[in-house]
Every structure is written in C-alpha cells, then in structure tokens.
Design an enzyme around this catalytic site. Structure first.
Site, PDB file in Angstrom:
ATOM      1  N   LYS A   1     -47.796  15.312  94.742  1.00 60.96           N
ATOM      2  CA  LYS A   1     -46.923  14.672  95.733  1.00 60.96           C
ATOM      3  C   LYS A   1     -46.417  13.332  95.202  1.00 60.96           C
ATOM      4  O   LYS A   1     -45.236  13.003  95.324  1.00 60.96           O
ATOM      5  CB  LYS A   1     -47.682  14.477  97.054  1.00 60.96           C
ATOM      6  CG  LYS A   1     -47.964  15.780  97.791  1.00 60.96           C
ATOM      7  CD  LYS A   1     -48.868  15.585  99.016  1.00 60.96           C
ATOM      8  CE  LYS A   1     -49.189  16.943  99.643  1.00 60.96           C
ATOM      9  NZ  LYS A   1     -50.022  16.835 100.862  1.00 60.96           N
TER      10      LYS A   1
ATOM     11  N   ASP B   1     -45.923  13.731 107.631  1.00 57.83           N
ATOM     12  CA  ASP B   1     -46.490  15.082 107.683  1.00 57.83           C
ATOM     13  C   ASP B   1     -46.126  15.840 108.959  1.00 57.83           C
ATOM     14  O   ASP B   1     -46.374  17.043 109.049  1.00 57.83           O
ATOM     15  CB  ASP B   1     -48.022  14.983 107.632  1.00 57.83           C
ATOM     16  CG  ASP B   1     -48.563  15.305 106.255  1.00 57.83           C
ATOM     17  OD1 ASP B   1     -47.948  16.118 105.558  1.00 57.83           O
ATOM     18  OD2 ASP B   1     -49.610  14.739 105.903  1.00 57.83           O
TER      19      ASP B   1
ATOM     20  N   GLN C   1     -54.021  12.454 103.241  1.00 58.64           N
ATOM     21  CA  GLN C   1     -54.354  13.813 102.787  1.00 58.64           C
ATOM     22  C   GLN C   1     -55.561  14.347 103.550  1.00 58.64           C
ATOM     23  O   GLN C   1     -56.564  13.654 103.721  1.00 58.64           O
ATOM     24  CB  GLN C   1     -54.605  13.804 101.270  1.00 58.64           C
ATOM     25  CG  GLN C   1     -54.854  15.166 100.666  1.00 58.64           C
ATOM     26  CD  GLN C   1     -53.625  16.079 100.685  1.00 58.64           C
ATOM     27  OE1 GLN C   1     -52.481  15.612 100.760  1.00 58.64           O
ATOM     28  NE2 GLN C   1     -53.842  17.373 100.633  1.00 58.64           N
TER      29      GLN C   1
HETATM   30  N1  GUN Z   1     -53.910  19.244 103.174  1.00 61.61           N
HETATM   31  C1  GUN Z   1     -53.381  20.449 102.865  1.00 61.61           C
HETATM   32  N2  GUN Z   1     -52.058  20.451 103.115  1.00 61.61           N
HETATM   33  C2  GUN Z   1     -51.748  19.237 103.602  1.00 61.61           C
HETATM   34  C3  GUN Z   1     -50.537  18.637 104.059  1.00 61.61           C
HETATM   35  O1  GUN Z   1     -49.446  19.223 104.074  1.00 61.61           O
HETATM   36  N3  GUN Z   1     -50.638  17.357 104.473  1.00 61.61           N
HETATM   37  C4  GUN Z   1     -51.821  16.687 104.477  1.00 61.61           C
HETATM   38  N4  GUN Z   1     -51.819  15.434 104.923  1.00 61.61           N
HETATM   39  N5  GUN Z   1     -52.945  17.201 104.080  1.00 61.61           N
HETATM   40  C5  GUN Z   1     -52.915  18.472 103.638  1.00 61.61           C
END
Ligand code: GUN
Length: 283
Positions: free
Chosen positions: A53, A120, A97
């Site tokens: 990311k 998100d 995350q």
């Molecule tokens: N863990 C797995 N996928 C995601 C996501 O799209 N966002 C976040 N914050 N954590 C994750």
C-alpha cells in the site's frame, strides 16, 4: 465455455494511473494528498500488505505518513495517534491495518477515525451511508470488486447475486453495493444451509470467506460471473476461495488469485485517498 479472465493487475494499473493524474494536479496546486498508514505489531501478512500500500501510494504521488507501532502498544496510545492524525491537515486519509492485536478493540479504533478521513470506508458513518444508498467512502475491496464487475460488463440489474461472507471489510459492504446496483442479493456464511444450492442459483458469485477452494467449480451456474476475494496460503501458494480451473470452465468472467481482487483493493485505497483530498481542499 471458458471464462474471460478479469485482469485485476492491469485494471489496478489503470486506476492507479488515474489517481496519479489527480494527485499530480493537487500537488501542482501546492497540496499533496496525504495518507497515514498505521501498522501495529508484527503480523507478517499485514506487513506485506502495508508495504504494498505504501509503495503504491508513493508511486501515485500520494504522501505517506508511516506509523509502525510495537505489538505492546496500548489502546490509549493508538487512540491518541488517531486523534493526532484526525487533526493533522496534511493527512487526508487514515488507514489502520487490520487485524489489530487482541488486546486492542478494533471497533473503538475504527470508530475514532474521522469519517471524512476514513480511507478504508469502515467507519459506521460510511457504512451507514452505503446502507442508505447515499455517497460516502466505500470500502476498498468491495469497491474493487464492483470495478471488476463493470470491467467484465456484468449486468447487475435484476441479477441474482450471492455473497459468501459477512465481514465489515468485504461481505456486508459488498452486499450493499450489489443491492444499490439493483441486484437481488443473498448473503451466505458459515451457518448457511446448502451453500451449493445458493451458489448454483447465482448469476454473480462473490466469495470472501477465507477457505481455500470451498466453492467447487461444479457449483457454478454456466455463464455466471465469479469474483474471488480469497487469499489463502496453502503450501506456500496463494489459493482463492473458488476452485479456479473448474469454475473458469463454466463462468463467463472470473478473477484469478493472485492478480484479481488483491491489486484492486490497493488501487481503490488510493482512489479513496484522492477523493478525500478533494473533499478537504476543493478546487
Ligand atoms: N486487512 C485486510 N484487508 C484490509 C483492508 O482493506 N484494510 C485494512 N485496514 N485492513 C485490512
């Protein structure tokens, strides 16, 4: 029939290119879009995702504010960090995350993120807006799935759609997006009876349950669209929730694992970030 494979990697590159153009335009006016990426603890999969990311954001011209915290971080400390990021004018989007260490209440953290910085789309305000069919930040993975369905020219109006999984991250928002697109949606989960019959009736299948190849190829209705969100590691290999080869022999369009939904999640995170930047700094 052999399905057309929906290339998430290529589509994600297109989306990231669009984001880069919008980010460059914002930079030219003196305000770079900013994304805070928060990782707590040392879950190896999360570390990989966060690195991807961060790299993708930087490559698209989004400023990244990296916060790597030890597994011993307290809920109070994490809430304080979110509070500071909420107040920081350079930060347009905040991503914490998941999963978080067990001693931290993940809901409390997500709820503390300002809804207009929720990159998100997991904050109750944004999920609520989605439930109302109103504009808001849409969760990255389901947003990516919708773009893949559009890429596959899948007609959703009146289609029977089956979503496997009811998580906040994928299943629930996915079901709402499909409903808003006029599909007739069934949400299946671990307690669903006769999953096979549900899948067999579906024109659109979105699998997000995290069980390798649970969805058998023979279940797929000929001509159905299959979106596989699964990312299961089996003997060091990534395997989806769908038995790919057998499903591809019946479906009209299908996403591979890897190279399907995964890259789209990251692209949509960046898309959300520049959308939030535009909200904070209108032209
Ligand atoms: N863990 C797995 N996928 C995601 C996501 O799209 N966002 C976040 N914050 N954590 C994750």
């Amino acid at each position: 029939m052999t399905a057309r494979v929906l290339d998430g990697k290529a589509l994600a590159a297109t989306v990231r290119g669009e984001v880069a153009v919008r980010a460059a335009a914002r930079r030219a006016r003196g305000v770079a879009p900013g994304l805070a990426v928060v990782l707590v603890g040392d879950d190896p999969a999360s570390a990989v995702y966060v690195r991807s990311k961060t790299r993708a954001a930087q490559a698209a011209g989004v400023e990244v504010f990296d916060h790597k915290l030890p597994a011993t971080t307290t809920q109070r400390e994490l809430l304080d960090l979110v509070g500071r990021l909420n107040e920081d004018a350079a930060v347009d989007g905040i991503l914490v995350q998941l999963p978080l260490p067990a001693h931290i209440d993940a809901d409390a953290i997500v709820n503390a993120i300002r809804a207009d910085k929720d990159a998100d789309g997991l904050h109750p305000m944004n999920l609520g807006r989605l439930a109302q069919g109103r504009p808001g930040v849409v969760a990255c993975t389901p947003k990516g799935c919708m773009r893949l369905l559009a890429e596959g020219n899948v007609d959703l109006a009146g289609a029977r759609a089956v979503v496997l999984g009811r998580s906040i991250l994928v299943g629930r928002p996915m079901a709402l997006l499909l409903t808003n697109a006029n599909a007739t949606v069934t949400v299946c989960h671990s307690r669903t009876r006769d999953l096979e019959a549900q899948v067999a009736a579906a024109d659109v299948v979105v699998a997000a349950i995290g069980r390798p190849e649970l969805v058998r190829g023979a279940w797929i209705k000929p001509g159905a669209a299959v979106i596989d969100v699964g990312m299961n590691r089996v003997d060091g290999k990534l395997v989806g929730d769908v038995e790919y080869a057998a499903a591809a022999a019946r479906a009209s369009v299908i996403t591979p694992v890897p190279g399907g939904v995964g890259p789209m999640t990251i692209a949509c995170l960046l898309d959300n970030t520049v959308e939030l930047a535009a909200l904070h700094h209108p032209a």
